[in-house]
Design an enzyme around this catalytic site. Structure first.
Site, PDB file in Angstrom:
ATOM      1  N   LYS A   1       0.878  -1.388   0.086  1.00 24.49           N
ATOM      2  CA  LYS A   1       0.042  -0.016  -0.110  1.00 24.49           C
ATOM      3  C   LYS A   1       0.843   1.454   0.071  1.00 24.49           C
ATOM      4  O   LYS A   1       0.370   2.332  -0.324  1.00 24.49           O
ATOM      5  CB  LYS A   1      -0.953   0.130   1.115  1.00 24.49           C
ATOM      6  CG  LYS A   1      -1.968  -1.237   0.896  1.00 24.49           C
ATOM      7  CD  LYS A   1      -2.921  -0.952  -0.102  1.00 24.49           C
ATOM      8  CE  LYS A   1      -3.846  -1.927  -0.422  1.00 24.49           C
ATOM      9  NZ  LYS A   1      -4.677  -1.630  -1.485  1.00 24.49           N
TER      10      LYS A   1
HETATM   11  N1  PMP Z   1      -3.471  -8.187   1.314  1.00 24.41           N
HETATM   12  C1  PMP Z   1      -3.404  -7.245   2.355  1.00 24.41           C
HETATM   13  C2  PMP Z   1      -2.769  -7.629   3.607  1.00 24.41           C
HETATM   14  C3  PMP Z   1      -3.902  -6.095   2.033  1.00 24.41           C
HETATM   15  O1  PMP Z   1      -3.969  -5.260   2.996  1.00 24.41           O
HETATM   16  C4  PMP Z   1      -4.410  -5.914   0.750  1.00 24.41           C
HETATM   17  C5  PMP Z   1      -5.060  -4.634   0.576  1.00 24.41           C
HETATM   18  N2  PMP Z   1      -6.388  -4.619   0.790  1.00 24.41           N
HETATM   19  C6  PMP Z   1      -4.409  -6.988  -0.213  1.00 24.41           C
HETATM   20  C7  PMP Z   1      -3.968  -8.233   0.224  1.00 24.41           C
HETATM   21  C8  PMP Z   1      -5.185  -6.784  -1.465  1.00 24.41           C
HETATM   22  O2  PMP Z   1      -4.366  -5.708  -2.243  1.00 24.41           O
HETATM   23  P1  PMP Z   1      -5.312  -4.775  -3.316  1.00 24.41           P
HETATM   24  O3  PMP Z   1      -6.442  -4.073  -2.320  1.00 24.41           O
HETATM   25  O4  PMP Z   1      -4.479  -4.198  -4.026  1.00 24.41           O
HETATM   26  O5  PMP Z   1      -6.399  -5.953  -4.008  1.00 24.41           O
END
Ligand code: PMP
Length: 345
Positions: A45
């Site tokens: 992120k």
């Molecule tokens: N795994 C974790 C621990 C996350 O915090 C996130 C983000 N919500 C994701 C996977 C998935 O990423 P994305 O939001 O880019 O789909």
């Protein structure tokens, strides 16, 4: 001087890839993990926080002292708070009162103002964390609302960084990309870039049991019966995010809390990679996918490991928590391998 940066934000991106040698040994393909925990905020992120905030700066929407607002108790909150410190912005995060005290402490340690909102109210209730964030955004001059689930810059961040990095690191040899989807930004943006280089690359999404994303991909409809509470944080959703480009994804697999927890601990023990809960989920998803879609020796799979296990010490890495979930007694797998506390009495 090399590898010396003006500030911590210089470390975002260019994360390493590591071969997975043991946990996926029954798959003939080579499997590489992209270690997003190597970002300075310990998750993928960081990329979107920096990209979205810099895009707002370029549009003149942020000046020193401006405020950045988001609804999250998760990785995005940590990353936004980190970027705000360096760039001199205030950070306001609204979270639900189900959020663990240690997470709130972490966000506050990074200078965020945290609004704790009741979890048991409908999303459109003025007290919900969505509505509180929206209200604060509308009342705060010189502010932006990140809105990661519905912000196309979330996709763009990964289209411009994660995708090109994977292409370069694998020298264009990647055949499969697999990632857990929450907002969908990581997989969608990376997939868009990679498919532009080679349309034959297979893109696999991993959804949580309890979420509607896999069902929606297959039917184009929201099946309310798919929705139930689950423990894995950061993946799966009960709404359809516009940051998830369903047409970029070839197939979804669905994983449950128990097997994802087991895999998370297995990866720590056998690969010495201490990942978050979705690290186990993505490998569990890959092993499930492989049952129906056998891999070949020359296949090269990249699995995104989104964050670091240190955020899950009281959850998936806690024996007490594992016992509370009844994951231990079920013993669908050989839990002794991943669960071996010896208590001296
Ligand atoms: N795994 C974790 C621990 C996350 O915090 C996130 C983000 N919500 C994701 C996977 C998935 O990423 P994305 O939001 O880019 O789909």
């Amino acid at each position: 001087m090399t590898h010396v940066y003006d500030n911590i934000l210089g470390l975002i991106g260019n994360t390493p890839m590591v071969k997975i040698n043991t946990v996926t040994k029954d798959i003939p393909a080579k499997v590489y993990a992209k270690l997003e925990s190597c970002n300075p905020g310990h998750s993928t992120k960081d990329r979107i926080a920096l990209h979205i905030i810099e895009a707002a700066e370029a549009k003149g929407l942020l000046q020193p002292g401006s405020t950045v607002i988001e609804t999250t108790s998760g990785n995005t909150g940590f990353s936004i708070a980190m970027v705000c410190i360096i760039k001199g912005y205030k950070c306001i995060l609204s979270v639900s009162d189900k959020t663990k005290a240690e997470k709130i402490a972490y966000l506050k340690a990074l200078g965020a103002t945290v609004y704790i909102c009741p979890a048991n109210v409908p999303a459109d209730d003025p007290r919900s964390y969505y509505e509180v964030a929206k209200r604060i955004a509308s009342e705060t001059p010189n502010s932006i609302y990140i809105n990661q689930y519905f912000n196309e810059l979330n996709i763009d961040a990964h289209y411009k960084s994660t995708g090109p990095e994977i292409w370069k690191q694998t020298e264009g040899k990647i055949t499969h990309l697999i990632a857990c989807t929450g907002t969908g930004g990581t997989l969608s943006g990376s997939a868009k870039y990679l498919k532009e280089q080679n349309p034959g690359i297979k893109i696999i999404g991993v959804d949580a049991s309890g979420s509607i994303l896999k069902g929606y991909h297959e039917t184009g409809e929201i099946n309310k019966e798919d929705i139930h509470p689950y423990q894995i944080e950061g993946m799966g959703k009960n709404l359809i995010p516009s940051a998830l480009l369903f047409d970029q994804i070839d197939e979804f697999v669905r994983v449950n809390d128990e097997m994802s927890a087991y895999r998370t601990r297995e990866i720590a023990l056998k690969e010495a990679i201490m990942g978050g809960y979705t690290t186990g989920a993505v490998i569990e998803g890959l092993l499930q996918y492989a049952v129906k879609n056998p891999f070949k020796k020359d296949d090269l799979v990249v699995a995104i490991f989104p964050d670091h296990g240190s955020r899950y010490i009281t959850k998936v890495y806690s024996d007490v928590w594992m016992e509370e979930q009844k994951f231990v007694n079920n013993c669908v797998h050989n839990y002794e391998e991943v669960f071996k506390t010896e208590r001296i009495k």
